[in-house]
Every structure is written in C-alpha cells, then in structure tokens.
Design an enzyme around this catalytic site. Structure first.
Site, PDB file in Angstrom:
ATOM      1  N   ALA A   1       2.015  -2.913  36.651  1.00 29.21           N
ATOM      2  CA  ALA A   1       2.706  -1.927  37.247  1.00 29.21           C
ATOM      3  C   ALA A   1       4.218  -2.538  36.514  1.00 29.21           C
ATOM      4  O   ALA A   1       5.253  -1.415  36.631  1.00 29.21           O
ATOM      5  CB  ALA A   1       2.863  -1.660  38.877  1.00 29.21           C
TER       6      ALA A   1
ATOM      7  N   GLY B   1      15.149 -17.071  32.364  1.00 26.36           N
ATOM      8  CA  GLY B   1      13.192 -17.868  31.848  1.00 26.36           C
ATOM      9  C   GLY B   1      14.104 -17.915  31.050  1.00 26.36           C
ATOM     10  O   GLY B   1      12.809 -18.557  29.599  1.00 26.36           O
TER      11      GLY B   1
ATOM     12  N   TYR C   1       0.812  -6.769  37.948  1.00 23.52           N
ATOM     13  CA  TYR C   1       1.644  -7.191  36.624  1.00 23.52           C
ATOM     14  C   TYR C   1       1.712  -5.696  35.595  1.00 23.52           C
ATOM     15  O   TYR C   1       2.947  -5.419  35.585  1.00 23.52           O
ATOM     16  CB  TYR C   1       0.520  -7.965  36.010  1.00 23.52           C
ATOM     17  CG  TYR C   1       1.594  -8.835  34.499  1.00 23.52           C
ATOM     18  CD1 TYR C   1       2.178  -9.712  34.672  1.00 23.52           C
ATOM     19  CD2 TYR C   1       1.419  -8.694  33.448  1.00 23.52           C
ATOM     20  CE1 TYR C   1       2.959  -9.654  33.731  1.00 23.52           C
ATOM     21  CE2 TYR C   1       1.475  -8.856  32.132  1.00 23.52           C
ATOM     22  CZ  TYR C   1       2.540  -9.741  32.317  1.00 23.52           C
ATOM     23  OH  TYR C   1       3.620 -10.487  31.510  1.00 23.52           O
TER      24      TYR C   1
ATOM     25  N   SER D   1      14.045 -21.217  29.985  1.00 21.41           N
ATOM     26  CA  SER D   1      13.568 -23.280  29.816  1.00 21.41           C
ATOM     27  C   SER D   1      12.118 -23.115  29.557  1.00 21.41           C
ATOM     28  O   SER D   1      12.355 -24.527  28.994  1.00 21.41           O
ATOM     29  CB  SER D   1      13.615 -23.967  31.861  1.00 21.41           C
ATOM     30  OG  SER D   1      13.465 -22.759  32.034  1.00 21.41           O
ATOM     31  N   ARG D   2      11.463 -22.367  29.323  1.00 16.58           N
ATOM     32  CA  ARG D   2      10.216 -22.522  29.204  1.00 16.58           C
ATOM     33  C   ARG D   2       9.187 -21.381  28.094  1.00 16.58           C
ATOM     34  O   ARG D   2      10.287 -20.095  28.022  1.00 16.58           O
ATOM     35  CB  ARG D   2       8.890 -23.253  29.915  1.00 16.58           C
ATOM     36  CG  ARG D   2       9.818 -24.007  30.835  1.00 16.58           C
ATOM     37  CD  ARG D   2       8.430 -24.481  31.529  1.00 16.58           C
ATOM     38  NE  ARG D   2       8.323 -23.789  32.483  1.00 16.58           N
ATOM     39  CZ  ARG D   2       8.252 -22.617  33.454  1.00 16.58           C
ATOM     40  NH1 ARG D   2       6.620 -22.633  32.706  1.00 16.58           N
ATOM     41  NH2 ARG D   2       7.949 -21.455  34.663  1.00 16.58           N
TER      42      ARG D   2
END
Ligand code: NAP
Length: 250
Positions: free
Chosen positions: A157, A12, A155, A14-15
């Site tokens: 969990a 992740g 989220y 890229s942003r």
C-alpha cells in the site's frame, strides 16, 4: 561531471541503497546531504569515506515521518548551499505480517515512513524548486507495488501510494522545469533483505531472469539517470530495476 554545481538531498542515505545513491551523486559532482534516523556510526562512515575522496557531503539526523523535521532539513540544506536541485526519497522500512495478525502500529509505521515521508519532503523541497525553477525528484518504490506477496499489505500500500503520488505531482510541476519519477527495485542485497537472502538466497535467484540479486549500485545508476538535467523530458515514470523479476514467463 554532469552534476557539477548541483545540490542533492537523500533520505535514508546511511546504509544500503541510499548509501549507494549518495556515493553516485557525489561521484558525479553534486554536493550531497543525507538523512539518517538512528544509526550514527553508519552515517559517520559514509561522511568520512566521501570526505576522504574530497566530496562535499553532510549527514543530518532526522525522522522522515515528521513534517517539521523535513522542513528543517530542507531549510538547513538551502541555507548551507543556497539551493536544492535533487531530492531522493529513499528511506523505507518493512514490517511484514499477514493482515489478520497485523497490529495498527505495524500498518502505521510503514505508511508513515515510506509514504507520508514522501509528502513531507516533496512539499518542502518543491517550494524551493519552484522558486529556483529547477528540480529533480526521485521517489523509491518497489516491485511490491505491482507484485503481490502475502504479509506485505502495509508495504505494498505504501509503495503503490508512492507511485500514484509521483505521477500526480509530476503533472503539477512539469511546466516549472521540475521532474518527478520513481524507481522500483526488485530484490537488492541490503540490511532490509539479509534475513530473506540467508533463508532462501538460491531459490530467489531462480526466479530472477538475470540469475543474481541486485546490488545497491544497480539502483543508484537508475536514480542517477533521473537526477540529470538531460532527463528533463522524462517525468511521472516508474522504472523497474529488477533483473527481469517482474517479466514473468520463467
Ligand atoms: P536499509 O538498508 O534498511 O536502509 C534503510 C535506510 O532508511 C537507513 O539509512 C535508515 O536510517 C533509513 N530510515 C529508516 N527509517 C527512517 C526514519 N524514520 N527516518 C529517517 N531515516 C530512516 O534499506 P534498503 O534496502 O537500502 O531500502 C531503501 C529503499 O529501497 C526503501 O524505501 C525500500 O523500501 C526500497 N526497496 C528496497 C528493496 C530491497 O530489496 N532492499 C527492494 C525494493 C525497494 P538508519 O541507518 O539510521 O536506520
């Protein structure tokens, strides 16, 4: 530069927070590969801007939910650069919904992207790290693992799972010169939080003792600490980076 000669992989990247991590690791001397899912324009922008500064960086499209994809990404990095020293599992999503309305797909997408991905990449990277007798693993959690918000059962969990997983693998590989730690961000300004900030920006700031939202670079600085060789005696820890949000008493 302290990461000179080191190789890193960021999911992740890229942003948002991931991009800031890629930039920080590269600026500190590491060669950095990063994974993105679908936004190739954003990924290319990261590669272009870092290559312009003379850094060694590569973008790889892959879905972190896939074990096969993770294995291929890790083997591609090792083939290109001969090692994998630092793994940052950062890719993540939210699909907030109260439990009574949460569809099975909304549960599964979040668990697969935020937690199963961490298993996928850690297992592949750890084989390489064990063979090279060196490694730094940093997994992205969230204060949501500890602080409960309605609508975030999936989220919370996933992030609670990331923290338990990180402590467990830390004990498995500590004697092999590999550390595993987690960073738990508070409220950080990225695409993930843009809608909430637009709706309640100032109200959120009132709940944060630092009286500001976090920036991706705030998280990258914490990741950089765990990525260094010099943090070798710190393992199995979760570092909250939240401007004091979870301290209470406000
Ligand atoms: P973001 O701006 O939405 O960026 C998410 C990144 O993850 C993008 O690079 C995206 O790739 C990638 N990604 C998503 N699903 C993927 C998949 N299936 N396969 C490969 N890559 C995938 O998110 P962020 O706010 O920077 O968050 C980064 C991490 O920090 C997440 O784990 C999040 O849970 C955690 N966190 C964030 C906050 C916050 O306030 N922002 C707070 C606590 C924790 P594409 O560009 O291709 O879509």
């Amino acid at each position: 530069m302290s990461l000179d000669g080191r190789t890193a992989l960021v999911t992740g990247g890229s942003r948002g927070i991931g991009r800031a991590i890629v930039e920080a690791l590269a600026a500190d001397g590491a060669k950095v590969a990063f994974v993105y899912n679908s936004n190739s324009d954003a990924a290319n922008a990261v590669v272009d801007s870092l290559k312009e500064k003379g850094f060694d960086v590569m973008a790889i499209q892959a879905d972190v939910r896939s074990k096969e994809a993770a294995e291929k990404v890790v083997s591609d990095v090792v083939e290109a650069w001969g090692s994998l020293d630092i793994l940052v599992n950062n890719a993540g999503i939210i699909r907030d919904k109260l439990l009574l309305q949460m569809e099975p797909q909304e549960w599964q997408d979040v668990i697969d992207t935020n937690l199963t991905s961490v298993y996928n990449f850690c297992q592949s990277a750890m084989r390489q790290m064990v063979s090279q007798k060196y490694g730094r693993i940093i997994n992205m959690s969230s204060v949501a693992a500890d602080v409960s918000n309605p609508g975030q059962a999936n989220y919370a969990a996933s992030k609670g799972g990331v923290e338990g997983f990180t402590r467990c693998i830390a004990t498995e590989v500590a004697k092999r010169n590999i550390t595993a730690n987690a960073v738990a961000p508070g409220f950080i300004e990225t695409d993930m939080t843009v809608a909430v900030v637009a709706a309640a920006g100032n109200e959120i700031k009132k709940k944060i003792p630092a009286r500001r939202l976090g920036q991706p670079a705030d998280i990258a600085n914490a990741v950089l600490f765990f990525a260094q060789e010099s943090s070798s005696y710190v393992t199995g820890q979760v570092l909250k980076v939240d401007g004091g949000l979870t301290l209470g008493g406000m």
